[in-house]
Design a protein around this motif. Sequence first.
Motif, PDB file in Angstrom:
ATOM      1  N   ARG A   2       0.687  -1.246  -0.100  1.00  0.00           N
ATOM      2  CA  ARG A   2      -0.082   0.072   0.067  1.00  0.00           C
ATOM      3  C   ARG A   2       0.371   0.890  -0.089  1.00  0.00           C
ATOM      4  N   LEU A  18       2.760   3.244  -8.150  1.00  0.00           N
ATOM      5  CA  LEU A  18       1.533   2.938  -7.146  1.00  0.00           C
ATOM      6  C   LEU A  18       1.628   4.342  -6.901  1.00  0.00           C
ATOM      7  N   GLU A  70      -3.122   3.986  -3.441  1.00  0.00           N
ATOM      8  CA  GLU A  70      -3.059   3.021  -4.151  1.00  0.00           C
ATOM      9  C   GLU A  70      -2.933   1.978  -3.339  1.00  0.00           C
ATOM     10  N   GLU A  71      -3.279   0.413  -3.516  1.00  0.00           N
ATOM     11  CA  GLU A  71      -2.216  -0.879  -3.228  1.00  0.00           C
ATOM     12  C   GLU A  71      -2.738  -1.843  -4.273  1.00  0.00           C
TER      13      GLU A  71
END
Length: 767
Positions: free
Chosen positions: A160, A278, A282-283
């Motif tokens: 993450r 990422l 966001e993950e």
Amino acid sequence: MITIHERRFVLSTKENTLLLRVNEADKLVCDHYGRRIEESDLEACAIPAGMPAGRQVIYDETKSKKISLGMIAAEYGTPYKGDYLSPMLDLTSDKGRVYDFVFVEAKIRPMEPMIGYPTPRGASEELVVLTRDEKMGAELELHYVVYEDADVIGKFAVLRNTGEEDFTIRKIMSSQFCLQDAGYTIHGNYGNWAGEFQRNETLIGHYRYEFGSDTGSSGDQHNPFFMIKRTHSTLTTGSVYGFNLIYSGSHRAIVEMDSFGMIRVQQGISPQGFEKVLHPNEEFMTPMAVLTYTHNGLNGICDHFHRFVNDHVIPENFAYKPRPIAFNNWEGTYMKFNEGKLKSLAKTAAEIGCELFVLDDGWFGHRDDETSSLGDWNLYKKKLPHGIEGIAAYVHKLGMKFGLWFEPEAISPDSDLAREHPDWAIQDGVHDPSLGRYQQILDLTKPEVRDFIVEAVAQHLRTGVIDFVKWDYNRTFSDLPQSGSFCHDYILGLYDVVGRLTKEFPDVLFENCASGGGRNDLGMFSYFPQGWVSDDTDAFERAKMQMEMAFGYPPSVMSNHVSAKTNHQMLRKTSFGTKFDVAAIGVLGYEMNLNDADPIDIKEFKNQIEFYKANRETLQFGTYRLLDVFENGRQIVEMADKDRALVSYMNYLQNPHPGNETLPLTGLDPEAVYTYHVRPEVHSFKTFGSLINQVTPIHIKEEGALVNMLSRRRGLDAEGLHGEATGSTLNSGALQIGRQWAGTGYDESTRIMLDFGARIYVFERKK
Ligand code: DGJ
């Protein structure tokens, strides 16, 4: 079951324990994965930090003066802090490339379906270990899912971005696991088209081994399933670890032994060309890796993974549901067929007892050969004037189900689809795309392409006349677009497509095929309950592939066909009896021009199918045990349940001095009495050449008209074994099965096996 003991986590399955610990440096390590341990003994199992060796980097002196990341049994590894083994994660950003995740907390929580991926059903809970690098703004979650009854642990990771800047993932594996002690061998597989699942064994030395697939699919070069076994383990004894990945795309396994004998094993998406940015908040979730352990040798791995696949992976409505006996027209006609030909094949297929008629490639567009029409999923009227409905109605009237072949991910340059949507095929936009089997692959990362595929297949399924779909996929990736996660996004697109179709048509049985076994993996089996093992239908080659595949996958997912006597891939001739004895281990089918078969063959097919129907549950879902391997000149496989055992015996080469032989049976009820017999088989008179003249009153010329005529109607019994014995005697391996033919005479105990010949022995509990 999962329990938390402060900084220790105990994950227990029926036979095994995975013991994890957060060490003094706040890193998650594995103290034990193997046979079950008592929860009172956790301290005794803790791997001591020891003293740092030689020139090791000490990770954090404020926490421990002993711990070097290069020497711990780490559950995740990142580079540039003293760990020089293969990293599980490789990340970069404008800030730097040192990512140092430390333990934050661990929770047990209900298992939720994974986003975008197939998730094995039936796990009640998972352990989630949260780690964080505060300074880099990143969190890594390690997930552990327990499939207790199957003795399987699922592992995946979630990364993450909790910071304010982007970072780039260059590598992220699903699982990292460290094994202590040397003396292990990798038992994996290699292969290619028409030769999947070849055994591949490597003694683990102090090297890094990497294998997998960069073809865009799980591939036939190296299936994601492999084992690491104690070098001296056998079929029934010794420690063996089994690994697989629930993923259908490019993948990698990495096995590395350090100088101290510790082995690090990683499984995950192939890092080759992988790159994913990422953004904040966001993950990225990895697919699930699955691990198992047994101290019962290779058969123990079969046992665990077969239960896992049947109970947790296969769509629930098909779990343990008997699979129909198919007739497929491919090797019988290839693309040269018309309605009349198909009807006459269907009629014979129904007569011999087949339950499903599958119309293979060539029914759409203007497809007469491989060069056109993929993508144009409309009827080829010249071949089928009464449409799919017409042939399907005929088949249904004969009492069989109807199946249809599709290759929905493919597009022929010579197709209306390619002319209408030149940008739908995978291409880099710079070079002329390379073709494979004269075709390209549709770009499943595009939502409109996915919608098209779903509709193209669904419009046929909605007619309600199709009971079975053979889903083919006949080439590998090339000309990749720029996106570093393209291959991965394609697979998520594929899961979206097959997920939507299987949801809308839950009763249609899908068979997975990729030029044979080019994509037989746990991802595809999560949607499609069975897979075509290989385009090689030769009995001997098939038996070898089935054996290797069966360490990781149950016979219920393996579809096999009895094909023409002279095999099309090997040009090897084997009897139909032999072909059946191999094809029957799993899901049986027939694939040849049935209308060329002699009356004696038709009778034999009827007998085979009658036999298969009577024993289907055992042959598809029984307990699989390998009793002997080719290295000993024979491969013997047992499928058993409470009332019977069926033993498929495959001979290697005919031996000029055959010895006495016993059958090393196992798993029968020692208290019960069993009757046993060999499945009756006959050999053609032709088998004996001019030797036949020793028993005939008139002279018969080898390969003459008379022997041909006689062979169409009668044959000679291949073996006459029958009797009765207790389960305990049979389990002790004492059953004598008679010598093989040695060129010096013939009586009823003689077993005429021939080169690459097979047989099935039947053991039935006496009522
Ligand atoms: C490859 C498959 O494995 C075969 O069984 C057959 O369906 C052909 N494709 C058809 O093109």
